[in-house]
Design a protein around this motif. Structure first.
Motif, PDB file in Angstrom:
ATOM      1  N   THR A 298       0.819  -1.215   0.000  1.00 31.88           N
ATOM      2  CA  THR A 298       0.000   0.000   0.000  1.00 31.88           C
ATOM      3  C   THR A 298       0.849   1.260   0.000  1.00 31.88           C
ATOM      4  N   THR A 299       2.000   1.202   0.656  1.00 32.54           N
ATOM      5  CA  THR A 299       2.858   2.386   0.784  1.00 32.54           C
ATOM      6  C   THR A 299       4.033   2.326  -0.189  1.00 32.54           C
ATOM      7  N   PRO A 300       4.546   3.487  -0.589  1.00 31.08           N
ATOM      8  CA  PRO A 300       5.754   3.507  -1.428  1.00 31.08           C
ATOM      9  C   PRO A 300       6.941   2.844  -0.744  1.00 31.08           C
ATOM     10  N   MET A 301       7.027   3.015   0.584  1.00 29.77           N
ATOM     11  CA  MET A 301       8.149   2.422   1.333  1.00 29.77           C
ATOM     12  C   MET A 301       8.081   0.906   1.279  1.00 29.77           C
ATOM     13  N   GLY A 302       6.860   0.365   1.391  1.00 26.86           N
ATOM     14  CA  GLY A 302       6.684  -1.075   1.313  1.00 26.86           C
ATOM     15  C   GLY A 302       7.055  -1.622  -0.046  1.00 26.86           C
ATOM     16  N   GLU A 351       9.834   8.277   4.482  1.00 22.56           N
ATOM     17  CA  GLU A 351      11.274   8.379   4.207  1.00 22.56           C
ATOM     18  C   GLU A 351      11.591   9.620   3.384  1.00 22.56           C
ATOM     19  N   ARG A 352      10.810   9.855   2.351  1.00 21.95           N
ATOM     20  CA  ARG A 352      11.084  11.005   1.486  1.00 21.95           C
ATOM     21  C   ARG A 352      10.568  12.311   2.087  1.00 21.95           C
ATOM     22  N   ILE A 353       9.555  12.229   2.925  1.00 28.12           N
ATOM     23  CA  ILE A 353       9.110  13.425   3.653  1.00 28.12           C
ATOM     24  C   ILE A 353      10.220  13.882   4.601  1.00 28.12           C
ATOM     25  N   ILE A 354      10.868  12.931   5.269  1.00 34.72           N
ATOM     26  CA  ILE A 354      11.974  13.260   6.177  1.00 34.72           C
ATOM     27  C   ILE A 354      13.095  13.961   5.421  1.00 34.72           C
ATOM     28  N   ALA A 355      13.458  13.419   4.250  1.00 33.20           N
ATOM     29  CA  ALA A 355      14.530  14.019   3.448  1.00 33.20           C
ATOM     30  C   ALA A 355      14.189  15.456   3.081  1.00 33.20           C
ATOM     31  N   LYS A 356      12.947  15.698   2.707  1.00 35.35           N
ATOM     32  CA  LYS A 356      12.527  17.052   2.342  1.00 35.35           C
ATOM     33  C   LYS A 356      12.560  17.985   3.541  1.00 35.35           C
ATOM     34  N   LYS A 372      -0.959  12.619   9.429  1.00 31.03           N
ATOM     35  CA  LYS A 372      -1.865  11.522   9.093  1.00 31.03           C
ATOM     36  C   LYS A 372      -1.151  10.180   9.175  1.00 31.03           C
ATOM     37  N   SER A 373       0.097  10.166   8.708  1.00 31.84           N
ATOM     38  CA  SER A 373       0.882   8.928   8.731  1.00 31.84           C
ATOM     39  C   SER A 373       1.144   8.462  10.153  1.00 31.84           C
ATOM     40  N   VAL A 374       1.596   9.400  10.999  1.00 28.32           N
ATOM     41  CA  VAL A 374       1.912   9.057  12.390  1.00 28.32           C
ATOM     42  C   VAL A 374       0.657   8.586  13.123  1.00 28.32           C
ATOM     43  N   THR A 375      -0.460   9.245  12.858  1.00 27.77           N
ATOM     44  CA  THR A 375      -1.724   8.860  13.497  1.00 27.77           C
ATOM     45  C   THR A 375      -2.109   7.432  13.104  1.00 27.77           C
ATOM     46  N   GLN A 547      12.333   7.528  11.326  1.00 20.82           N
ATOM     47  CA  GLN A 547      12.993   6.591  10.422  1.00 20.82           C
ATOM     48  C   GLN A 547      12.759   5.146  10.848  1.00 20.82           C
ATOM     49  N   THR A 548      12.783   4.897  12.144  1.00 25.92           N
ATOM     50  CA  THR A 548      12.500   3.553  12.644  1.00 25.92           C
ATOM     51  C   THR A 548      11.089   3.125  12.266  1.00 25.92           C
ATOM     52  N   ASN A 549      10.122   4.012  12.496  1.00 26.99           N
ATOM     53  CA  ASN A 549       8.729   3.675  12.173  1.00 26.99           C
ATOM     54  C   ASN A 549       8.520   3.476  10.681  1.00 26.99           C
ATOM     55  N   ALA A 550       9.231   4.260   9.868  1.00 28.61           N
ATOM     56  CA  ALA A 550       9.125   4.103   8.416  1.00 28.61           C
ATOM     57  C   ALA A 550       9.591   2.719   8.002  1.00 28.61           C
ATOM     58  N   LYS A 551      10.698   2.260   8.587  1.00 32.23           N
ATOM     59  CA  LYS A 551      11.228   0.924   8.257  1.00 32.23           C
ATOM     60  C   LYS A 551      10.282  -0.175   8.737  1.00 32.23           C
ATOM     61  N   LYS A 552       9.766  -0.022   9.959  1.00 34.22           N
ATOM     62  CA  LYS A 552       8.879  -1.046  10.515  1.00 34.22           C
ATOM     63  C   LYS A 552       7.560  -1.130   9.753  1.00 34.22           C
ATOM     64  N   ILE A 553       7.020   0.019   9.370  1.00 38.13           N
ATOM     65  CA  ILE A 553       5.744   0.001   8.653  1.00 38.13           C
ATOM     66  C   ILE A 553       5.927  -0.558   7.253  1.00 38.13           C
ATOM     67  N   ALA A 554       7.109  -0.352   6.665  1.00 37.66           N
ATOM     68  CA  ALA A 554       7.392  -0.935   5.344  1.00 37.66           C
ATOM     69  C   ALA A 554       7.428  -2.462   5.435  1.00 37.66           C
ATOM     70  N   ILE A 555       8.062  -2.976   6.500  1.00 31.60           N
ATOM     71  CA  ILE A 555       8.109  -4.432   6.703  1.00 31.60           C
ATOM     72  C   ILE A 555       6.703  -4.991   6.881  1.00 31.60           C
ATOM     73  N   LEU A 556       5.917  -4.332   7.715  1.00 29.63           N
ATOM     74  CA  LEU A 556       4.546  -4.792   7.960  1.00 29.63           C
ATOM     75  C   LEU A 556       3.714  -4.727   6.684  1.00 29.63           C
TER      76      LEU A 556
END
Length: 812
Positions: A298-302, A351-356, A372-375, A547-556
């Motif tokens: 569903t996500t670009p990170m995934g 991930e890309r929001i953080i870079a920006k 919205k993502s964090v929520t 960054q940790t949450n981005a990685k974990k949500i991508a795995i999930l």
């Protein structure tokens, strides 16, 4: 382009603007310079000629200078076209507002965009990384580093030349940096397949690179990253950091880690195999690659992570089983799986929001998507923590608490916020955040009421009932009086303009109010910008958590995708162990089966391999009978097992595989003087020279590119070599040479199988079922017949075949 040749126009043609342009252009001689002039980006000289062709914009000439340009606000439309054309682009902006009495505005390069360094979402592909690579040449090895500045992912390794080339094919970098003195070597190595950039020789220095890395990561050494002994890799990584600084990329806090690529931790699959198995691209225009079946993320990170998992399958059984277990939990728990899938729709590309954010190139709207993502991640965390499953609870515990970030954003920025903070808009920061801002907004947004009140007062004082207040960019606010009422104009009014039917006037009060409004507009803009920047700084304090949450949500996301496709396609959980066998019952090809209207129509097959009595399966059968599909589906089932996915089979037990090799299909390389047969032999030689005791091979029609007897001899020799090798790699060998059937009576671990057919009169039905025993027929004439070959040719071929059979029987 000659990089040493400075860019300039003749002295007599230089205006102050062109002189300023030349000074800046000479600092960036190897780039296209986009030069802001008011509301346009202007392009001069040779740059203009190049850009006019690529961007399809008008090329003009003024005072012997080529000129082109496009509107300032259209940068995101034109910039991607330049970068995709493998150009470097320096963006030169106006650094101050134009001032009266000052002819020349201060300008400077605010960003240098190259194919390998960009965060522009119109250039980047959502589901793919955009890597910048750096290679350093050592004595026997090459140091390789790869960075995606848009996500902060940073990798390095040291390896032999051939393996580094494989990594380049895997990561497909948009730009490669190398040492200027090694140009000839890299021209030969890369064969112009990549965009490259030459770096000065002195930058490739170990001490300099080491200092660059420990300074960036704020550490005393590189031991914590496990890379301290990779001297060549460290040099290549330091070159990347130097390049970022040279291209004006100083804010790179989001690059917070560097990972070593450990070949021994992943299954090795060469690019031939990825191509032959059609993992990422189909060999046919209308075909479907495997990634299209597997990617339900569903996500670009995934989606990016899934691609990475496929490129580097695991060989750690504990980690593979852990993925399988999570997929099983999600597979069996519809409520949790559907909840996660629903919430993932509100998780954006963190991930890309953080870079920006780090480089301060982010918009208020993008910041709000972070809320919205964090929520959504918080809701997912709470849901899976409430479950009884230990593996799900462990995932929940691995998420960091970022609720503070969400609260800060929602209390600072308006929902449905505009994409940019614009002067005078005043609708980004929520009311109540700043008392000063609120007061100025009241002044600014009450213009209409104030002016209406002032107009009524002046109408009453002057007796001019039709008095109006107007505005234009030249005079600002003014009173407009029709000519018949001119004699009512007070003496303290100042006339600014005379029209045919009226006159325009100003007063001190009106002028003072105008100044207040103009100052308010500027003040609102700067206050909102200040509050917005402070918000970014506060959020970046939680950079590591995000960054940790981005990685974990991508795995999930990936594991949730695996569970979805398993349900939709009736996949099963494979058993993986340290045995040396492959045991697949009723295996199916995940792509081909989707082409049938009913999955019942697809004929499944069993494949059983082991090192004791069935190491090599020699599969014969007619063309188009499904031999290649059986080979491919077996390799794909093994691959899917090692990435943590369920597999298309009734049952699958897979012994750990560390390498998958394939030689399937023909691929000419005529441009390099290599025939089909030469390519076939090169690829086969690569396989035979690199097999291990845990390798799995699929070989299809080896030797068909040469004469029949040569082909048979080569095929037999290869099968014998694989059987006699102490490594005993598990192998599926498909062939149309029926002479190979006799090998099963000589070699105990070679077994014959064939894909069955049913013959009814002159018609052949392909049963697509793998059964024991060899086949004696190829049915090539039948295949020619159903392909549409003229019947006259078919009948003549039958006659010739009959003659050959008679002669063969006589010779016996």
């Amino acid at each position: 382009m000659n990089r040493n040749k400075k860019f300039s126009y003749k002295k007599k043609e230089e205006t102050p603007l062109i002189k300023q342009y030349n000074n800046i252009k000479n600092k960036y001689p190897d780039t296209i310079l986009l030069f802001q002039v008011g509301d346009f980006y202007e392009i001069f000289g040779k740059d203009a000629v190049i850009c006019s062709k690529i961007l399809n914009i008008v090329l003009t000439k003024r005072s012997n200078i080529h000129l082109a340009g496009f509107p300032y606000h259209s940068l995101n439309n034109y910039l991607p076209k330049l970068i995709r054309s493998r150009l470097r682009v320096a963006i030169c902006d106006q650094l101050e507002e134009p001032q009266k009495g000052k002819n020349l505005v201060k300008r400077g390069v605010t960003e240098l965009v190259t194919p390998g360094i960009t965060i522009n979402e119109n250039i980047l592909q959502t589901k793919s990384n955009n890597f910048l690579a750096s290679i350093h040449v050592g004595y026997k090895k090459l140091g390789l580093s790869l960075l995606d500045i848009s996500t902060g992912e940073f990798f390095l390794t040291e390896d032999e030349e051939n393996n580094v080339l494989q990594y380049l094919k895997f990561f497909n970098p948009s730009e490669i940096l190398f040492q200027r003195k090694e140009k000839r070597f890299f021209d030969k190595l890369l064969k112009n397949k990549y965009y490259t950039f030459l770096m000065e020789n002195w930058i490739f220095n170990y001490e300099f690179a080491y200092e660059q890395l420990i300074s960036h990561f704020k550490t005393n050494s590189l031991k914590g990253f496990g890379i301290d002994n990779l001297k060549l890799g460290i040099i290549s990584s330091g070159v990347i950091l130097s390049y970022l600084h040279n291209t004006q990329h100083f804010n790179i806090k989001h690059i917070s880690n560097i990972q070593r690529i450990k070949k021994e931790e992943h299954m090795w699959i060469d690019d031939f195999t990825f191509r032959n198995l059609e993992i990422f691209n189909s060999l046919n225009k209308e075909g479907v690659p495997l990634i299209n079946i597997l990617d339900h993320t569903t996500t670009p990170m995934g989606s990016r992570l899934l691609k990475n998992w496929i490129l580097f399958p695991l060989v750690n059984i504990f980690c593979i089983k852990k993925r399988h277990k999570i997929v099983q939990e999600l597979h069996s728990n519809n409520i949790v799986r559907n909840f996660i899938k629903k919430k993932l729709k509100n998780v954006y590309d963190i991930e890309r929001i953080i870079a920006k954010m780090v480089i301060r190139k982010i918009t208020p709207r993008e910041i709000y998507t972070l809320h919205k993502s964090v929520t959504s991640i918080t809701e997912i965390k709470e849901k899976i923590l409430s479950q009884e499953s230990k593996v799900l609870v462990d995932i929940g515990k691995s998420f960091k608490d970022c609720k503070t970030i969400s609260d800060k954003i929602v209390k600072t920025i308006e929902d449905n916020t505009p994409n940019q903070i614009e002067k005078g808009k005043g609708n980004v920061i929520i009311k109540g955040v700043s008392k000063e801002l609120d007061q100025i907004r009241v002044l600014y947004f009450s213009q209409k009421e104030y002016l209406e009140k002032l107009c009524k007062i002046e109408q009453k004082n002057t007796g001019i009932n039709n008095l109006k207040i107007g505005y234009n960019n030249i005079f600002g606010y003014f009173f407009e009086v029709r000519n018949p009422k001119k004699h009512h104009i007070p003496s303290h009014w100042f006339q600014k303009q005379t029209l045919s039917n009226s006159g325009r006037y100003i007063t001190k009060e009106l002028k003072n109010y105008e100044l207040k409004i103009l100052n308010a507009e500027q003040k609102i803009f700067f206050l909102e910008k200040e509050i917005f920047n402070n918000l970014i700084s506060e959020i970046l304090e939680y950079l590591e958590y995000l960054q940790t949450n981005a990685k974990k949500i991508a795995i999930l996301d990936v594991l949730c995708s695996f569970s979805n496709i398993a349900l939709e396609n009736n996949y099963v959980k494979p058993k993986i162990n340290h045995s040396s066998k492959i045991y697949i019952l009723k295996g199916r090809h995940p792509v081909i089966e989707r082409q049938f209207l009913s999955k019942i129509s697809y004929i499944p097959n069993d494949v059983i391999l082991n090192k004791s009595d069935q190491q090599i399966m020699v599969i014969t059968g007619p063309n188009m009978s499904g031999k290649s599909a059986i080979l491919r589906q077996t390799a794909i089932i093994i691959l899917m097992t090692h990435i943590g996915s369920f597999v298309p089979a009734q049952y699958a037990e897979i012994g750990l595989i560390d390498k998958i090799f394939s030689r399937v299909g023909a691929s000419d390389n005529i441009s390099l003087g290599e025939s089909t047969f030469m390519v076939e032999m090169n690829e086969t030689a690569n396989i035979l020279n690199n097999i291990s005791h845990r390798s799995f091979l699929i070989l299809d029609e080896i030797g068909r590119g040469t004469s029949t007897y040569d082909g048979i001899s080569i095929a037999k020799s290869i099968v014998e070599f694989l059987h006699e090798s102490q490594l005993r790699p598990l192998t599926l060998f498909a062939t149309h040479y029926h002479e190979l059937n006799e090998m099963s009576s000589i070699f105990k671990r070679i077994k014959n199988y064939h894909v069955s057919v049913k013959k009814i009169d002159d018609d052949i039905i392909f049963m697509r079922k793998l059964i024991t025993g060899g086949s004696e027929h190829s049915f090539g004439i039948h295949v020619a017949k159903i392909s549409g070959m003229p019947i006259k040719i078919i009948n003549r071929a039958k006659e010739i075949l009959k003659t050959f059979k008679i002669e063969k029987s006589k010779n016996k």
